[in-house]
Design a protein around this motif. Structure first.
Motif, short mmCIF file in Angstrom:
data_model
loop_
_atom_site.label_atom_id
_atom_site.label_comp_id
_atom_site.label_asym_id
_atom_site.label_seq_id
_atom_site.Cartn_x
_atom_site.Cartn_y
_atom_site.Cartn_z
N ARG A 81 -5.11 -10.91 5.25
CA ARG A 81 -4.35 -10.79 6.50
C ARG A 81 -2.86 -10.62 6.24
O ARG A 81 -2.05 -10.72 7.16
CB ARG A 81 -4.61 -12.02 7.37
CG ARG A 81 -6.06 -12.09 7.88
CD ARG A 81 -6.24 -13.19 8.91
NE ARG A 81 -7.56 -13.11 9.53
CZ ARG A 81 -8.62 -13.79 9.12
NH1 ARG A 81 -8.51 -14.63 8.09
NH2 ARG A 81 -9.79 -13.66 9.72
N ASP A 82 -2.49 -10.38 5.00
CA ASP A 82 -1.10 -10.13 4.62
C ASP A 82 -0.73 -8.71 5.02
O ASP A 82 -1.56 -7.99 5.62
CB ASP A 82 -0.93 -10.36 3.11
CG ASP A 82 0.49 -10.77 2.73
OD1 ASP A 82 1.44 -10.13 3.22
OD2 ASP A 82 0.64 -11.72 1.94
N GLN A 83 0.48 -8.29 4.69
CA GLN A 83 0.87 -6.90 4.98
C GLN A 83 -0.08 -5.97 4.24
O GLN A 83 -0.65 -6.30 3.21
CB GLN A 83 2.33 -6.66 4.60
CG GLN A 83 2.63 -6.75 3.12
CD GLN A 83 4.13 -6.65 2.86
OE1 GLN A 83 4.92 -7.42 3.41
NE2 GLN A 83 4.53 -5.71 2.01
N SER A 84 -0.22 -4.75 4.75
CA SER A 84 -1.34 -3.90 4.35
C SER A 84 -1.36 -3.55 2.87
O SER A 84 -2.44 -3.43 2.28
CB SER A 84 -1.33 -2.61 5.18
OG SER A 84 -0.12 -1.92 5.03
N ASP A 85 -0.20 -3.36 2.21
CA ASP A 85 -0.25 -3.00 0.79
C ASP A 85 -0.71 -4.16 -0.07
O ASP A 85 -1.18 -3.96 -1.20
CB ASP A 85 1.10 -2.47 0.32
CG ASP A 85 2.22 -3.49 0.47
OD1 ASP A 85 2.11 -4.37 1.35
OD2 ASP A 85 3.21 -3.42 -0.29
N VAL A 86 -0.59 -5.39 0.43
CA VAL A 86 -1.15 -6.56 -0.24
C VAL A 86 -2.62 -6.70 0.14
O VAL A 86 -3.50 -6.87 -0.71
CB VAL A 86 -0.38 -7.85 0.13
CG1 VAL A 86 -1.04 -9.07 -0.51
CG2 VAL A 86 1.08 -7.73 -0.30
N ALA A 87 -2.90 -6.65 1.42
CA ALA A 87 -4.27 -6.85 1.92
C ALA A 87 -5.25 -5.82 1.37
O ALA A 87 -6.41 -6.15 1.08
CB ALA A 87 -4.27 -6.80 3.44
N ALA A 88 -4.79 -4.58 1.18
CA ALA A 88 -5.69 -3.52 0.73
C ALA A 88 -6.32 -3.84 -0.62
O ALA A 88 -7.47 -3.47 -0.89
CB ALA A 88 -4.94 -2.20 0.65
N LEU A 89 -5.58 -4.54 -1.49
CA LEU A 89 -6.10 -4.89 -2.81
C LEU A 89 -7.29 -5.84 -2.73
O LEU A 89 -8.14 -5.87 -3.62
CB LEU A 89 -4.99 -5.52 -3.66
CG LEU A 89 -3.79 -4.60 -3.96
CD1 LEU A 89 -2.66 -5.40 -4.58
CD2 LEU A 89 -4.22 -3.47 -4.89
N VAL A 90 -7.34 -6.61 -1.65
CA VAL A 90 -8.44 -7.54 -1.44
C VAL A 90 -9.53 -6.91 -0.57
O VAL A 90 -10.73 -7.03 -0.86
CB VAL A 90 -7.92 -8.84 -0.80
CG1 VAL A 90 -9.06 -9.77 -0.43
CG2 VAL A 90 -6.94 -9.53 -1.73
N LEU A 91 -9.11 -6.23 0.47
CA LEU A 91 -10.07 -5.67 1.42
C LEU A 91 -11.00 -4.64 0.78
O LEU A 91 -12.15 -4.51 1.19
CB LEU A 91 -9.32 -5.03 2.59
CG LEU A 91 -8.54 -5.99 3.49
CD1 LEU A 91 -7.68 -5.22 4.48
CD2 LEU A 91 -9.50 -6.91 4.23
N ALA A 92 -10.52 -3.92 -0.20
CA ALA A 92 -11.33 -2.87 -0.82
C ALA A 92 -12.34 -3.42 -1.82
O ALA A 92 -13.32 -2.74 -2.14
CB ALA A 92 -10.43 -1.86 -1.53
#
Length: 407
Positions: A81-92
């Motif tokens: 739920r962090d800003q997208s460039d941080v979250a993307a590393l987890v979400l993917a």
């Protein structure tokens, strides 16, 4: 003790140093043999680093923990739920996130976060459904490109309802194996509409003529899709879509029969007349009975067009029995068209009516196609002849003169 010293050092370290330290701590958390107390302290330290003002620190943690299974869920959720460039590393990548977590992130995230979710292997259906409904265009393209994601036909239609004008989405869907016929037809219609709008804006053609050309191209594409579809359920779905979009027109159905494509016509009559397809097929086999005419009437085929449909239907079936269309590309067949024209002429149809005009347009289309084929063959023969002449010229130049042979 080491982790406590680390937390003390963090207070005075630069952002880049903190990021390096956070990455090292995250690696140690998942790979080092820590005692239960050291693990609790490391977890607390990592959670405290999530409040760091530098996104680089949080990215370093997400990069190390993003694909790990043995990580506290609340830590992964915070990163997701962090800003997208941080979250993307987890979400993917994270195996810790549940389908409900991903759906929530789809609904609240931006395009980058949604795209990261869309590329996940084996994406759950609930998540794919959320992306199809609210996903950004880039996320929809990524979802279509993800061949491990299960995409039911209704989700593809939802994606096209929202962004059918997006070429990248159309291409990604067309690349999916086993794409349903109804989806292919929808893509073809979207392309035709965009080409019409483009040509009209450029003023290359009048609006009416551009729309007519696009309609004919779309009809040909629809028939090609129908001819390639062997699954009856998929063909029935295509017919329902065409009817819902107002594209299941007498003109399309007549073009289909004149092209030797009866299956689409059978399913269309079943849909329009609300009659089981098996019953329609039985009536189709009855050459002498009145069932065909009654069926056309029930399907709403205008009275003025029925003679042409009956003649085309008979000619189409005869054409198929003789195997004349085997292996041929879909297109108007001159023998079928001529039988329909002759049948209408015998009934004394007026030269100026709409049916005659339509048949004459079809006739002109066939003539142009035949001219293209003939021209292509002539060019091929001319090129082959030129090659032969060139070879002969080379041989003649290399052949020694008679005097040289005697010597």
């Amino acid at each position: 003790m080491i982790i406590r010293r680390f937390l003390l050092w963090v207070r005075s370290a630069s952002a880049s140093e903190r990021a390096q330290g956070a990455g090292a701590l995250a690696r140690a958390y998942v790979s080092a043999r820590l005692s239960p107390e050291e693990r609790r302290e490391a977890e607390a330290a990592l959670l405290s680093l999530l409040d760091d003002t530098s996104a680089a620190v949080r990215r370093a943690i997400a990069r190390e923990l993003g694909a790990e299974l043995d990580v506290p869920r609340h830590l992964v959720l915070a990163l997701a739920r962090d800003q997208s460039d941080v979250a993307a590393l987890v979400l993917a990548r994270s195996p810790v996130l549940l389908a409900s977590d991903l759906v929530d992130c789809v609904e609240t995230g931006d395009a980058l976060a949604q795209t990261a979710i869309a590329v996940r292997p084996g994406l759950p259906l609930a998540v794919a459904s959320a992306l199809a409904s609210v996903g950004a265009p880039d996320a929809l393209v990524a979802l279509a490109d993800n061949h491990t994601a299960v995409l039911p036909e209704q989700l593809m239609h939802r994606m096209l309802e929202r962004h059918a004008k997006l070429p990248a989405l159309r291409e990604a869907l067309l690349a999916r194996p086993g794409l349903p016929a109804a989806v292919r037809q929808r893509i073809a219609a979207a392309v035709a509409e965009q080409l019409t709008a483009f040509v009209t804006r450029r003023r290359w053609l009048r609006t009416e003529r551009a729309e007519g050309a696009a309609r004919e191209a779309c009809e040909r594409a629809t028939l090609m899709i129908a001819a390639a579809e062997r699954d009856d359920a998929a063909l029935a779905a295509l017919v329902r879509l065409l009817r819902a979009e107002g594209r299941l027109t007498p003109r399309l159905l007549l073009r289909g029969l004149l092209s030797g494509e009866e299956r689409l016509f059978i399913w269309a009559l079943a849909e329009l007349a609300d009659v089981p397809s098996g019953r329609v097929a039985a009536l189709a086999a009855d050459e002498r009975g009145r069932g065909r005419g009654a069926l056309l009437e029930r399907a709403g085929i205008p009275d003025a067009l029925r003679p042409a449909f009956l003649a085309a239907w008979s000619a189409c079936r005869s054409f198929a029995r003789q195997g004349q269309s085997d292996g041929d590309p879909i297109g108007l067949r001159q023998p079928i068209l001529q039988r329909v024209i002759d049948a209408c002429a015998l009934r004394g149809e007026a030269d100026g009516d709409a049916l005659t005009a339509l048949l004459r347009r079809f006739e002109a289309e066939v003539a142009r196609e035949e001219a293209r084929d003939t021209t292509a063959l002539l060019v091929e023969n001319a090129a082959l002849g030129a090659l032969i002449e060139a070879d002969r010229a080379v041989i003649d130049r290399q052949r020694p003169a008679p005097g040289m042979i005697a010597a």
